[in-house]
Enzyme design. Sequence first.
Site, short mmCIF file in Angstrom:
data_model
loop_
_atom_site.label_atom_id
_atom_site.label_comp_id
_atom_site.label_asym_id
_atom_site.label_seq_id
_atom_site.Cartn_x
_atom_site.Cartn_y
_atom_site.Cartn_z
N ASP A 1 12.84 139.77 106.04
CA ASP A 1 12.93 138.73 105.00
C ASP A 1 13.12 139.37 103.62
O ASP A 1 13.68 140.44 103.51
CB ASP A 1 11.63 137.91 105.05
CG ASP A 1 11.85 136.47 104.69
OD1 ASP A 1 12.16 136.21 103.51
OD2 ASP A 1 11.71 135.59 105.56
N HIS B 1 9.60 134.23 99.31
CA HIS B 1 9.87 133.63 100.62
C HIS B 1 9.20 134.40 101.75
O HIS B 1 8.50 133.83 102.59
CB HIS B 1 11.40 133.59 100.82
CG HIS B 1 11.85 132.92 102.08
ND1 HIS B 1 12.22 133.64 103.21
CD2 HIS B 1 12.01 131.62 102.40
CE1 HIS B 1 12.60 132.78 104.15
NE2 HIS B 1 12.48 131.55 103.69
N SER C 1 12.69 127.61 107.63
CA SER C 1 12.06 128.91 107.34
C SER C 1 10.56 128.86 107.55
O SER C 1 9.95 129.87 107.87
CB SER C 1 12.25 129.28 105.87
OG SER C 1 13.53 129.71 105.62
#
Lengths: 71, 506
Positions: free
Chosen positions: B76, B117, B285
């Site tokens: 990620d 994220h 996600s």
Amino acid sequence: MTIKGTVVFEDLSGGVWVLAADDGNRYQMEGGDKKLLKDGQRATVSGELASDSMGIGMVGEILRVKSYVLG
Amino acid sequence: MDRIEVARVDPGRVTEVLEALRGDPRVEQAEPNHVYHALYEPNDPRFKEQWHLQKIRASDAWDVTIGKGVTVAVIDTGVAYEKHRDFFQVEDLAGCSFAKGFNFLTSDPHGNDDHGHGTHVAGTIAQATNNKIGVAGVAYGCTIMPLKVLSSQGSGTVAHIAQAIRYAADNNAKVINMSLGGPFPSRVMEQACTYAKSKGVLIVCAAGNERRDRVSYPAAYEACVAVSATGPTDELAFYSNYGDKVAIAAPGGDKRFGEAGGVLQNSINPADRTQQGYFSWQGTSMAAPHVAGAAALVMSLGVAKPDKVLQILQSSARKKDDKRRFGAGILDCYAAVKKAKSACGWWRLALALVMAFLAVRWAGSSVRRPLWPSAGFFVCLVIGSSGLFFLPQLGLSWLPLSDTLSTGFPQWDVACLGVERHASPVFYSVAIPLVLAILFMGSAWRRQLLAGFSVGVGAHLAHAALFALGDAQGSLGQNVIWLLANSALCLLLGRVLLKSLARDAR
């Protein structure tokens, strides 16, 4: 390629800059400066589709911004 | 005089008894006395806002396992896991286990996060839980491997992503989470996924947020598990992709239901990376890491083949009618771990009984008197092979050390040596039964126990070789030849001990 649309700060995955094109397509934006990256900004963006890239937005292809014209 | 009485009532009769009590004029108030097991409701103050963990019954699953011994690679934007230069560790990842990661953009081992994220995703998988701060994570005992391939804007090249997939597979990760994607396939990435799967890695991916009947790549690859996103009402989130390739659905958040409708985890603020906070985000996600965490829980119980893990997750999912939107259904962690524990436990016990039979026959064949294993033999057989795997089903998981006692002896290596040393060659061999046999074979009754223990351990190793660890490469303790050879030696040791009993009994 050149795309006319609206820059949107999409509330997905924590926030991604998306170009909502007038033709209905959506692109995750890569690059672009503070003047362009404003939620609701209308612009004509020139760039290339990063076919070798993937991203967190997953709203469509990734658009690598080269230049733009606001409005 | 006011008195508070607590009565023990059969669960099926609670309503009946409550009605009778409330009808009695001497009773002022009667209600069920909810006993909260220490782990059922963790003490994280904002756990109650995590509707997404409650939907998948994570806290019930924690009664069985918390995912220790499994490494999950987060491919990620990085993870805020350490203090390094301008980066810092977010507060609710303190105390979590981290494996050495890599930053593929700068080519160094510091996979720090400059977006937020990756940290949020890692939080869903392994947020520090029951630590009196913040929120909780699905598999809070697992190990996170931070692999940074995405920039601060959240995009990255397929070349880096493919490298990260291979790195994870080559460095003992058992699960990969990829909350990233694009509409077009890439051969390089597909091959990396196939490679990782062949090494025993389960690859969990987000289905994509194009709101269409098409799953993004890499989720759509054969070797990957595509996860669609649901909201607080168990309906498909407005943004989620769907289609044939969706394997399973999990909570990803849906903020049409308000800010509280998102997935809440600790991360850095994408608008100001020097600040951290608790953020409610939505996206496929956010759905994928719930499944990655659940996979870690299942694998920690001894299920290693990716296809088997997926089969357990899918067969235990909460069924929904629309397979194209929800795949096999909505993730249910508790049902999944119960299934995993039961399956492994029964197989191990069955193998142990077969091997015990062989050992007894083999020992008895060269002497004329029949040989009867004692009760102690069988108790130690169970301890060595499957452990008391049925403890949670009997509601006895509150017993001290129940987590350890409910697995077979070789799996005590995690409790004894720590997460990193799982599948230790010392525990996954004949070594400990042999040492114990040498030390304690003095009397007959002890030799019964030692024989049962040795055969039990042999059965656990045989199970690991044949059904679970056999496919995954890693340490010596996971090698098929090592496991089978040691299993045979355990059987031999059991036979030797039993034979000495038969001989002495004459």
